[in-house]
Design a protein around this motif. Structure first.
Motif: not given
Length: 872
Positions: A542-549, A731-735, A737-747
């Protein structure tokens, strides 16, 4: 005086004796009797009795007013006196006062920040006028092996429900979270003149604005989304493209460089108090009819919301809607599909499902932080109690002398309560100021717009109530203890030791450090789990992957873009997929294979990909081979993951299989990779080749040394092949990490507030050490005179505190273990609760505690014993 039947009314005399002081009874009644004799001889009995009663009432009124005035004056003087003494006590004992105020101020500030965030979370979606009549529909499919529940429903459901269920007033569809297709598009292109921008929005039925109370600025909500070309936009979008909300009405705007839409309504920007976030809405039916899958009743990919009629019975509506799908979907003999209703205002907080029913979701985080705020405040109050009682020996002489000169115990209790209240009020003002200064930082961390709801009386009353209760709770125990001291304290200081009360004080400190230890463990576990989530190998690179719709011209000319993109320096691999690889939500019983039993109710996640998908993603093959462009037959063949191979009974290579009418063979098995968040287990997955789809996501693997220059060249290529569409990549890594916004807030928040709680607990330990040393100062002096060494004195005092810490660890560690086990159970993949976490938390807490203890005890042990024995 005449004692015959002409005597004055006796009840007057009884009333005067009851209400007036005894010393005045004879004088008052004597005067009234004399006047009565005079009146009876002059006016007669009837008028004399009337005048007697009237003058008695006038006297009682004057007496009451005079007494009230004197009482008010006395009370005012007493309060003023108490206030001056309380203020003088804060100034004279500035050391302890500073510790108390610092602890309470930090506790107020942190609790207020947590409450403001929690207030926003708890009030999400509660601003709609008919809040108690708005419901969200959820679906569940009951299999022999379990229940699959989701907020997703068929796109055709809203209109059918409105027609069939008489309790429903309005119904609407909605595509939540901007997931408007399987490709996971989060924004779409709009153009007006030279302005080309991507905006985030959704689709909705014409009745959407009849259900939800979003503020309308321009236009009519009744017909805003009736026509296929209609679009409702936000104030922000109107100002960007048209200059103002007024200018936008009835204007056209180019959508995705495909067609023009007409602005029929402008609404106020959607705030953070709504879980539905959008800058525009387009017609629901037009969107559904343009897709080959969405009109199908088996396509569960959108949300349904409805509003019941006034007075309608929600239970009756739930009963009627439960088996509604039976008339539209033919389920297998051993499965059943049902619908359920959940209040829309509860969906945000209770978004999870257990056994087919709504269960806790975000509410768990809210409860945790509210509990944390309460505990921080309790720790600060406990500190105040300990520090106040630690001054007992110093206040004993003051209390005893005041009792000698006539002060009652109630006067003394009022005095100490006022001191506590004054400290609480001062601390609250400082705490509110600190919270206001920290509010922007808290808003940035929590990704919400926090504010003080000063217009909400509930908030104001709660704030005032917390301040008053904190003062009362903090001052009640010291007031009870200190006001008990008697004159003997002047002679025997040992009497100031609180017999039987030391255990309570130590118990409070044990509670403090148990909580501190629990929070330390929780902080370590939260951060380790988040680190695990963000860095765990997903089975692909996932480090160097990007998505394009895939949108615009790329729908029909993806092949040209792929052929040109692979020539761009820095592009290593490129391929496409019908679902976003890291978040594939579309699944069902679509896949059949040779040898499948009727009882095999296996749910598969399908995705159509290109020939190079496995290589582009960096997925490892464990059996068989990959798709091969040189083999035309592979366009009908399949790849499956390890989980699917196990579900199919093994030995799957070259087995005949079908999906959506396509017939082929299983040619390979790839290693499991996580195509959803780590909250859920990896499910069976099947891949087939369809490079000609007009939707999906392009995945590009980049060279890490040429990222910026490669993106610039790809943007230029995209502009040439897909004019009218901005180059939208992520960036795949960024999207991910967005799945874990709740966990990042707690942390992010837990370590800060836990550290604050530990710091305040240390203040409490400081108070107990101070109290202990003050009560044993003579003992330490005698021991030192008799030859006790410095180390012996330190061990003597520290031993008691070591026992307290041991008790705290015994209480906190098991509790923290079970609590963290329960929290981690919400993840399909989580860290192990290793012993080092609990050992590290215990060592850290012990080191901090003994640093405080040693510093205070060492100072006392090194003092001159003559100073402590001089008065003996």
């Amino acid at each position: 005086m005449n004692n015959s039947h002409n005597s004055p009314p006796k009840w007057i005399a009884q009333t005067i004796k009851l209400l007036c002081k005894q010393a005045f009874h004879e004088e008052i009644l004597g005067d009234l009797y004399e006047f009565y004799d005079l009146w009876i001889s002059k006016y007669g009995e009837t008028k004399a009795r009337r005048l007697y009663v009237w003058h008695a009432i006038k006297f009682l009124r004057l007496y009451a007013l005079k007494s009230l005035f004197l009482k008010q004056k006395t009370t005012s003087l007493m309060i003023n006196h108490h206030f001056r003494i309380a203020w003088r006590g804060l100034i004279n004992g500035r050391g302890n006062s500073l510790v108390n105020i610092v602890g309470l101020s930090l506790a107020f500030a942190s609790s207020l920040l947590i409450y403001l965030w929690s207030y926003g979370e708890l009030n999400k979606d509660r601003f709609h006028e008919a809040n108690d009549r708005i419901y969200g529909v959820y679906s569940r499919v009951i299999y022999p092996g379990g229940i699959q529940t989701s907020i997703n429903t068929p796109a055709k459901l809203p209109a059918e429900l409105k027609t069939a269920i008489p309790e429903i007033e309005y119904a609407t569809g909605f595509a939540k979270s901007f997931r408007l297709s399987l490709q996971g598009v989060t924004a779409e292109t709009f153009q007006k003149g030279d302005i080309i921008l991507k905006m985030k929005g959704s689709r909705a039925s014409p009745q959407f604005f009849n259900i939800f109370s979003f503020k309308i600025l321009q236009g009519n909500k009744e017909n805003a989304l009736l026509k296929p070309e209609a679009i409702a936009i936000s104030r922000r979008m109107a100002e960007i493209f048209f200059g103002s909300a007024e200018a936008a009405i009835n204007q056209s705007i180019r959508y995705k460089n495909e067609r023009n839409l007409n602005v029929t309504l402008v609404f106020e920007d959607v705030g953070d108090d709504s879980s539905l976030q959008f800058d525009y809405l387009t017609n629901w039916d037009a969107w559904v009819d343009m897709d080959e899958f969405k009109p199908s009743w088996r396509h569960f990919g959108t949300q349904t919301y409805l509003k019941l009629k006034t007075g309608a019975d929600p239970v009756a509506a739930k009963d009627k809607i439960q088996d509604f799908l039976k008339g539209y979907i033919s389920f297998e003999e051993n499965e059943r599909g049902e619908l359920g209703l959940q209040l829309f205002s509860e969906q945000y907080l209770y978004g999870n499902f257990e056994n087919g029913q709504p269960a806790a979701g975000k509410i768990k985080s809210v409860r945790f932080f509210l509990g944390l705020a309460t505990f921080i405040l309790m720790i600060a109050i406990i500190n105040f109690v300990n520090l106040m009682t630690a001054q007992a020996r110093e206040r004993a002489k003051e209390v005893s002398l005041r009792k000698v000169v006539g002060a009652s115990r109630s006067n003394l209790m009022h005095q100490f309560l006022l001191e506590a209240m004054l400290t609480s009020i001062v601390s609250s003002f400082i705490g509110v100021l600190l919270a206001a200064l920290a509010l922007p930082l808290m808003a940035e961390i929590s990704q919400t717009s926090l504010r003080f709801p000063l217009g909400d009386w509930n908030f104001i009353l709660l704030l005032v109530g917390v301040v008053l209760c904190s003062g009362l709770l903090a001052g009640a125990y010291p007031a009870l203890v200190l006001s008990r001291f008697r004159f003997v304290a002047l002679v025997d200081r040992s009497s100031t030791k609180s017999s039987g009360l030391g255990g309570l004080r130590k118990g409070l400190v044990v509670f403090q450090f148990s909580l501190s230890l629990f929070l330390t463990v929780a902080t370590l576990v939260f951060n380790n789990q988040l680190d695990y989530l963000l860095n765990k190998s997903l089975g692909f690179d996932r480090e160097h992957l990007i998505y394009v719709p895939i949108e615009g011209a790329l729908k029909s000319d993806y092949r040209t873009f792929r052929e040109e993109a692979v020539k761009v320096p820095g592009v290593l691999k490129i391929d496409r997929s019908s679902q976003t690889p890291h978040k594939m939500g579309f699944s069902g019983q679509f896949f059949n294979w040779e040898g499948k039993e009727e009882s095999d109710n296996v749910v598969f996640t399908p995705s159509s990909v290109g020939f190079d998908f496995v290589e582009t993603m960096g997925i490892e093959l464990v059996e068989g081979r990959d798709f091969d462009r040189s083999r035309p037959a592979d366009i009908n063949n399949f790849l499956i993951n390890e989980t699917a191979a196990r579900a199919m009974g093994g030995n799957v290579l070259n087995k005949d299989a079908t999906i959506f009418g396509k017939e082929g063979k299983v040619i390979g098995v790839f290693k499991d990779f996580h195509f959803n968040s780590l909250h859920s287990f990896i499910q069976p997955m099947v891949l087939d080749v369809k490079e000609g789809l007009n939707f999906g996501t392009i995945t590009i693997q980049l060279n890490s040394d040429q990222v910026n220059s490669t993106l610039q060249r790809l943007e230029k290529l995209h502009a040439e092949l897909n004019p009218g569409h901005a180059f939208d990549y992520s960036f795949v890594k960024g999207v991910y990490e967005e799945e874990y916004q709740s966990e990042q807030l707690v942390a992010a928040l837990v370590p800060f507030f836990s550290g604050l709680a530990i710091f305040i607990s240390c203040l409490g330990l400081f108070g107990l050490v101070t109290f202990t040393l003050q009560s044993r100062v003579k003992e330490l002096g005698i021991r030192k005179v008799l030859g006790a060494s410095f180390s012996q004195l330190v061990r003597l005092i520290s031993r008691d505190f070591a026992m307290l810490l041991i008790v705290a660890a015994i209480l906190a560690l098991p509790l923290s273990f079970f609590a963290m086990q329960d929290w981690l159970a919400g993840y399909a993949y989580s860290i192990e609760l290793d012993l080092w976490v609990f050992a590290a938390a215990t060592i850290l807490s012990t080191v901090i505690a003994f640093a405080i203890i040693f510093g205070k005890v060492a100072k006392s042990a090194m003092s001159n014993p003559v100073d402590s024995l001089r008065s003996e």
